[in-house]
Design an enzyme around this catalytic site. Sequence first.
Site, PDB file in Angstrom:
ATOM      1  N   ASN A 176       0.841  -1.282  -0.283  1.00  0.00           N
ATOM      2  CA  ASN A 176       0.010   0.102  -0.181  1.00  0.00           C
ATOM      3  C   ASN A 176       0.939   1.241  -0.129  1.00  0.00           C
ATOM      4  O   ASN A 176       0.369   2.249  -0.587  1.00  0.00           O
ATOM      5  CB  ASN A 176      -0.871  -0.043   1.319  1.00  0.00           C
ATOM      6  CG  ASN A 176      -1.646   1.186   1.468  1.00  0.00           C
ATOM      7  OD1 ASN A 176      -2.330   1.671   0.513  1.00  0.00           O
ATOM      8  ND2 ASN A 176      -1.234   2.213   2.211  1.00  0.00           N
TER       9      ASN A 176
ATOM     10  N   ASP B 283       1.678   6.526   0.185  1.00  0.00           N
ATOM     11  CA  ASP B 283       1.021   5.546  -0.596  1.00  0.00           C
ATOM     12  C   ASP B 283       1.435   5.549  -1.795  1.00  0.00           C
ATOM     13  O   ASP B 283       1.670   6.338  -2.446  1.00  0.00           O
ATOM     14  CB  ASP B 283      -0.430   5.859  -0.393  1.00  0.00           C
ATOM     15  CG  ASP B 283      -1.196   5.502   0.986  1.00  0.00           C
ATOM     16  OD1 ASP B 283      -0.868   5.757   1.839  1.00  0.00           O
ATOM     17  OD2 ASP B 283      -2.408   4.795   0.585  1.00  0.00           O
TER      18      ASP B 283
ATOM     19  N   ASP C 162      -0.671  -6.773   3.524  1.00  0.00           N
ATOM     20  CA  ASP C 162      -0.919  -5.550   4.494  1.00  0.00           C
ATOM     21  C   ASP C 162      -1.772  -4.582   4.007  1.00  0.00           C
ATOM     22  O   ASP C 162      -1.913  -4.148   2.813  1.00  0.00           O
ATOM     23  CB  ASP C 162       0.428  -4.988   4.634  1.00  0.00           C
ATOM     24  CG  ASP C 162       0.406  -4.061   5.870  1.00  0.00           C
ATOM     25  OD1 ASP C 162      -0.160  -4.287   7.057  1.00  0.00           O
ATOM     26  OD2 ASP C 162       0.717  -2.742   5.707  1.00  0.00           O
TER      27      ASP C 162
ATOM     28  N   GLU D 283      -5.094  -8.538   5.108  1.00  0.00           N
ATOM     29  CA  GLU D 283      -5.581  -7.994   6.069  1.00  0.00           C
ATOM     30  C   GLU D 283      -6.852  -7.229   5.726  1.00  0.00           C
ATOM     31  O   GLU D 283      -6.614  -6.102   5.155  1.00  0.00           O
ATOM     32  CB  GLU D 283      -4.484  -7.053   6.655  1.00  0.00           C
ATOM     33  CG  GLU D 283      -4.723  -6.197   7.793  1.00  0.00           C
ATOM     34  CD  GLU D 283      -3.906  -5.220   8.228  1.00  0.00           C
ATOM     35  OE1 GLU D 283      -4.062  -4.721   9.358  1.00  0.00           O
ATOM     36  OE2 GLU D 283      -3.084  -4.553   7.202  1.00  0.00           O
TER      37      GLU D 283
END
Length: 498
Positions: free
Chosen positions: A122, A178, A208, A244
């Site tokens: 990410n 990001d 993640d 996640e």
Amino acid sequence: MRILVLLMSFILLVSTCSCSVAEEALAPSGVTYQIFVGSFRDSDGDGIGDLRGIIDRLDYIESLGVDRLWLSPIHPSVSYHKYDVLNYEAIDPDFGALEDFDRLIAACKERGIGVMLDLVVNHTGEEHPWFRQACEALQNQVDSPYIGWYNFTQGQGMHPVPGTDWYYEGQFGAHMPDLNLDSPDVRAEIARIMAFWQARGVCGFRLDAVTSYYTGAPLANRDFLRFLSETAKAVDPDCYLVGETWTDAATILTLYGSGVDSLFNFPAADSTGTFVQAALGGKGAAAARLMAEWNAQLRDASPASMDAPFLTNHDLNRAAGMLRLKAPFEKAAAMLYLLMPGRPTVYYGEELGMTGSGLDENKRLPMVWSTAEGAVLCAPPAAADQKQRLKEGADVQDTDPDSLLNWYRQVIALRRQAPELARGVMTAIDLGEPALACYRVADDGGEVVILMNLSQTDTLSVSLSALNAAYVDGCGQPALDGDSLAMPPVSCALLRAE
Ligand code: CA
């Protein structure tokens, strides 16, 4: 007649057992063990857990019966948790070198244990060369391909680029910019990173921050998960991905539309989730019903996927505190999630009853190999403001047949005898007793019945003929008397359909 029935069930029992023992030698448990690397085992005396430390503790890991490790990020980073990556194709010197990693993979392989890495895409770390080059280009008002790798906006935005009127997106803070996941170059780089580690023997990835890939856009997240899944499986069809997904059930079902192998079952985890609530309240029947409903919804959303149940992880309070530091509650919660369909994950130290809550650092305290004076443990994360409250470490619990550690070993060994639990269809059975969880799990290879008594006080008996199933094995000393199986408080049993 009764003797004949007994004799027949004895023959069935013997044949079932010998069959499952033969399978047991090969059958994986389907349980993952999550290691926060810096807190697990220090091999060189600098206080920081490392890859050689994990190799040194493979006997222990194997004794749990788990067949996969998920390592927290191991790449170079400025933080102790290393979720702000500076180089995706190297090992942080705190943890070792690539040779140590190769040695870990080989040592795990000898024991039938796969290794999964934490794929943090990410965002990168603020000091990652890609981000530094992008910022420098903006500051010098020159072009750079890396400007397109992040989400820069002019005039306003989340975090300023010093000396410019540019801003960048960093959902987890200025230190974690990001990535622009729409960039074909970024996607190609991610594919390269995954293939790099797959070539070194990695069997899967924990993904993640899935809900932050495209913040507030579940369909875009679903599509990016599909990209990751297809990319990984093009290299290795058996590569396993688990995301996640710290979000609600409806969003998780949307994300399963990607066809990804697994997404962590956050709604069932944590202090308010199905497992802890059922363990504390003795609500076995309700837990079986809720989990069967969930698994049916998951199957509708993605037929080839499997659930990923867990109690806690490195971002959540330790389970021991939620379960009031009482072993019977901890054992009840453990058997509940470890015997669910899918692939359960044990957070390191949970099997000992380690404590920790509040600050993230407290949730990542050193693995308690021993509480003896002079025992060699990792140093706690610097900002931790709680001490470990666990009284008995792994060394003492290892020799105590009633310890939480040995309970985890026994329940995971029970799971190994039921390969149907990986991908089978779950059907709840209501026995009219709120404390009893009972459900069938069937796949093409067979059908098992799982029975659990979540009562803390009462022994409850079940008629096996009513379930059309024979007793195979159990934990917590279920007692077979003819057709009746007596389930003591906090016990579980594996039955096989006749
Ligand atoms: Ca070390």
